[in-house]
Design a protein around this motif. Structure first.
Motif, PDB file in Angstrom:
ATOM      1  N   HIS A  15       0.839  -1.201   0.000  1.00 44.79           N
ATOM      2  CA  HIS A  15       0.000   0.000   0.000  1.00 44.79           C
ATOM      3  C   HIS A  15       0.874   1.251   0.000  1.00 44.79           C
ATOM      4  N   PHE A  16       0.463   2.254  -0.793  1.00 42.42           N
ATOM      5  CA  PHE A  16       1.259   3.475  -0.945  1.00 42.42           C
ATOM      6  C   PHE A  16       1.523   4.173   0.387  1.00 42.42           C
ATOM      7  N   GLU A  17       0.643   3.997   1.355  1.00 36.57           N
ATOM      8  CA  GLU A  17       0.722   4.780   2.587  1.00 36.57           C
ATOM      9  C   GLU A  17       1.803   4.304   3.546  1.00 36.57           C
ATOM     10  N   TRP A  18       2.326   3.074   3.346  1.00 36.77           N
ATOM     11  CA  TRP A  18       3.341   2.582   4.265  1.00 36.77           C
ATOM     12  C   TRP A  18       4.590   3.457   4.262  1.00 36.77           C
ATOM     13  N   GLN A  19       4.908   4.052   3.121  1.00 38.66           N
ATOM     14  CA  GLN A  19       6.106   4.895   3.115  1.00 38.66           C
ATOM     15  C   GLN A  19       5.926   6.115   4.019  1.00 38.66           C
ATOM     16  N   TYR A  20       4.705   6.637   4.086  1.00 38.62           N
ATOM     17  CA  TYR A  20       4.417   7.734   5.018  1.00 38.62           C
ATOM     18  C   TYR A  20       4.518   7.251   6.469  1.00 38.62           C
ATOM     19  N   LEU A  21       3.911   6.109   6.775  1.00 40.45           N
ATOM     20  CA  LEU A  21       3.960   5.579   8.134  1.00 40.45           C
ATOM     21  C   LEU A  21       5.378   5.187   8.530  1.00 40.45           C
ATOM     22  N   ASP A  22       6.137   4.630   7.583  1.00 45.64           N
ATOM     23  CA  ASP A  22       7.526   4.278   7.880  1.00 45.64           C
ATOM     24  C   ASP A  22       8.361   5.531   8.176  1.00 45.64           C
ATOM     25  N   LEU A 226       0.714  16.671  11.117  1.00 39.93           N
ATOM     26  CA  LEU A 226      -0.419  17.507  10.729  1.00 39.93           C
ATOM     27  C   LEU A 226      -0.281  18.086   9.325  1.00 39.93           C
ATOM     28  N   GLY A 227       0.928  18.530   8.964  1.00 40.87           N
ATOM     29  CA  GLY A 227       1.093  19.228   7.699  1.00 40.87           C
ATOM     30  C   GLY A 227       1.245  18.343   6.486  1.00 40.87           C
ATOM     31  N   LEU A 228       2.043  17.279   6.609  1.00 40.95           N
ATOM     32  CA  LEU A 228       2.389  16.489   5.430  1.00 40.95           C
ATOM     33  C   LEU A 228       1.186  15.853   4.733  1.00 40.95           C
ATOM     34  N   PRO A 229       0.192  15.311   5.442  1.00 41.65           N
ATOM     35  CA  PRO A 229      -0.976  14.775   4.715  1.00 41.65           C
ATOM     36  C   PRO A 229      -1.644  15.825   3.827  1.00 41.65           C
ATOM     37  N   PHE A 230      -1.713  17.090   4.304  1.00 40.85           N
ATOM     38  CA  PHE A 230      -2.251  18.176   3.488  1.00 40.85           C
ATOM     39  C   PHE A 230      -1.325  18.481   2.322  1.00 40.85           C
ATOM     40  N   ASN A 231      -0.020  18.546   2.601  1.00 41.10           N
ATOM     41  CA  ASN A 231       0.950  18.876   1.556  1.00 41.10           C
ATOM     42  C   ASN A 231       0.922  17.858   0.424  1.00 41.10           C
ATOM     43  N   LEU A 232       0.843  16.569   0.767  1.00 44.32           N
ATOM     44  CA  LEU A 232       0.824  15.527  -0.257  1.00 44.32           C
ATOM     45  C   LEU A 232      -0.411  15.652  -1.136  1.00 44.32           C
ATOM     46  N   TRP A 233      -1.567  15.842  -0.502  1.00 43.54           N
ATOM     47  CA  TRP A 233      -2.795  15.989  -1.274  1.00 43.54           C
ATOM     48  C   TRP A 233      -2.706  17.209  -2.183  1.00 43.54           C
ATOM     49  N   SER A 234      -2.316  18.356  -1.627  1.00 43.74           N
ATOM     50  CA  SER A 234      -2.339  19.604  -2.394  1.00 43.74           C
ATOM     51  C   SER A 234      -1.367  19.578  -3.564  1.00 43.74           C
ATOM     52  N   ALA A 235      -0.157  19.058  -3.323  1.00 50.80           N
ATOM     53  CA  ALA A 235       0.833  19.026  -4.404  1.00 50.80           C
ATOM     54  C   ALA A 235       0.403  18.076  -5.509  1.00 50.80           C
ATOM     55  N   ALA A 236      -0.133  16.922  -5.128  1.00 52.24           N
ATOM     56  CA  ALA A 236      -0.618  15.980  -6.143  1.00 52.24           C
ATOM     57  C   ALA A 236      -1.814  16.559  -6.892  1.00 52.24           C
ATOM     58  N   LEU A 237      -2.675  17.276  -6.178  1.00 47.69           N
ATOM     59  CA  LEU A 237      -3.822  17.902  -6.827  1.00 47.69           C
ATOM     60  C   LEU A 237      -3.366  18.966  -7.822  1.00 47.69           C
ATOM     61  N   GLY A 257      11.837  16.158   1.593  1.00 48.28           N
ATOM     62  CA  GLY A 257      11.732  16.960   2.796  1.00 48.28           C
ATOM     63  C   GLY A 257      13.083  17.350   3.346  1.00 48.28           C
ATOM     64  N   GLY A 258      13.266  18.627   3.659  1.00 51.38           N
ATOM     65  CA  GLY A 258      14.458  19.086   4.354  1.00 51.38           C
ATOM     66  C   GLY A 258      14.357  18.714   5.825  1.00 51.38           C
ATOM     67  N   ASP A 259      14.070  19.671   6.690  1.00 48.69           N
ATOM     68  CA  ASP A 259      13.864  19.371   8.109  1.00 48.69           C
ATOM     69  C   ASP A 259      12.491  18.704   8.249  1.00 48.69           C
ATOM     70  N   THR A 260      12.512  17.395   8.379  1.00 51.09           N
ATOM     71  CA  THR A 260      11.293  16.587   8.383  1.00 51.09           C
ATOM     72  C   THR A 260      11.068  16.114   9.810  1.00 51.09           C
TER      73      THR A 260
END
Length: 318
Positions: A15-22, A226-237, A257-260
């Motif tokens: 699933h694509f989301e594992w990279q985010y969770l990892d 909090l931010g990254l889920p929004f950032n991923l959606w917005s950039a892909a959109l 990501g720089g300072d992640t």
């Protein structure tokens, strides 16, 4: 704390989301603990990457908690207007930018107004909104009205016409799809100090191959919870919208990501989310009749197959 990390324990290991969770797990367990501007403290890694294939309508919409994609979409559409005042956002019930002007108002007036009362005054009082609701030259201003200056011939300069980077980007992709200069930039060094918050998602680059539009987002600072889920959606959109306008299929979306980081007071969110398993494959359809990148409205986007797990709340660090 028991997290779902080994591949053997995953119901859908691809699933694509594992990279985010990892990424979240790596930061929480191995990140460098740091003092930060907000005073909250973070755990941080540097130079992280994520990669998503947007073929067949796929979108990197996180499923292990609810992501309010309509809110993120309203924010993106607000950027495209060039507006920098929060009033059009709060009129739509979007308060994600309110904490910064609210903090400034409290600091400069010593009035401990509630957030709800502040929002109500922004909505009801145009003059109050003009004085206290502006964020400075943030994303939208740089995207569609980057300031320019023209030489007058006597060693001086006058203010020129603002540069619409979005319009130029779309035009460039239509005329020269294989060019290497398809870039959208938000980091205007001369105006950083005037911004409520300097751009976090700062540089977008686009690339065409085999009839597909790829993009890469470079983000200098990223609140992963909090931010990254929004950032991923917005950039892909944004990538999907541009692809639709230039007659290309959506390709790969890459995030750097720089300072992640994760904030130390997001422990409950992180630990709860890392116990969950992603499920479902959200898809997006876009109204194909819209022929102008600036003419989209929320009603032009439809998400399918999105059944997220419950929302997890956490405080925003300002």
């Amino acid at each position: 704390m028991a997290f779902i990390t080994p591949a053997a324990d995953r119901t859908a290991p691809d699933h694509f989301e594992w990279q985010y969770l990892d990424l979240m797990h790596r930061i929480w367990t191995a990140g460098d603990e740091r003092h930060d501007r907000t005073g909250v403290g973070t755990r941080s890694l540097f130079g992280e990457t994520l990669r998503f294939d947007l073929a067949d309508g796929a979108m990197p919409l996180i499923t292990t908690k609810r992501v309010f994609w309509k809110t993120a979409t309203r924010e993106l559409l607000w950027f495209l207007t060039g507006e920098t005042n929060i009033r059009p956002l709060v009129q739509q019930g979007v308060a994600i930018w309110t904490d910064w002007p609210l903090a400034r108002y409290r600091r400069e007036t010593a009035h401990d107004i509630t957030k709800d009362d502040f929002v109500s005054r922004i909505i009801d009082d145009v003059e109050f909104a003009r004085r206290w609701g502006d964020l400075g030259p943030v994303y939208g201003r740089q995207w569609v009205n980057w300031p320019s200056f023209v030489a007058t011939g006597d060693g001086l300069y006058r203010k020129g016409e603002g540069i619409n980077q979005i319009a130029k980007l779309v035009e460039g992709l239509r005329k020269d799809p294989y060019g290497r200069r398809h870039i959208l930039e938000g980091w205007n060094v001369a105006e950083l100090d005037a911004m409520a918050l300097p751009p976090c998602h700062k540089t977008y680059q686009f690339h065409v191959a085999a009839g597909r539009l790829n993009s890469l987002l470079s983000q200098r600072s990223c609140d992963v919870a909090l931010g990254l889920p929004f950032n991923l959606w917005s950039a892909a959109l944004l990538q999907r919208m541009i692809a639709a306008q230039v007659g290309l299929k959506p390709g790969i979306f890459m995030w750097v990501g720089g300072d992640t980081h994760l904030y130390l007071n997001h422990d409950r969110l992180v630990e709860e989310q890392l116990r969950r398993q992603p499920d479902g494959h959200p898809r997006l359809t876009i109204n194909s009749e819209v022929d102008d990148i600036f003419a989209y409205s929320l009603q032009d986007f439809t998400v399918h197959d999105y059944a997220p797990q419950p929302q997890i709340t956490a405080p925003v660090a300002v």
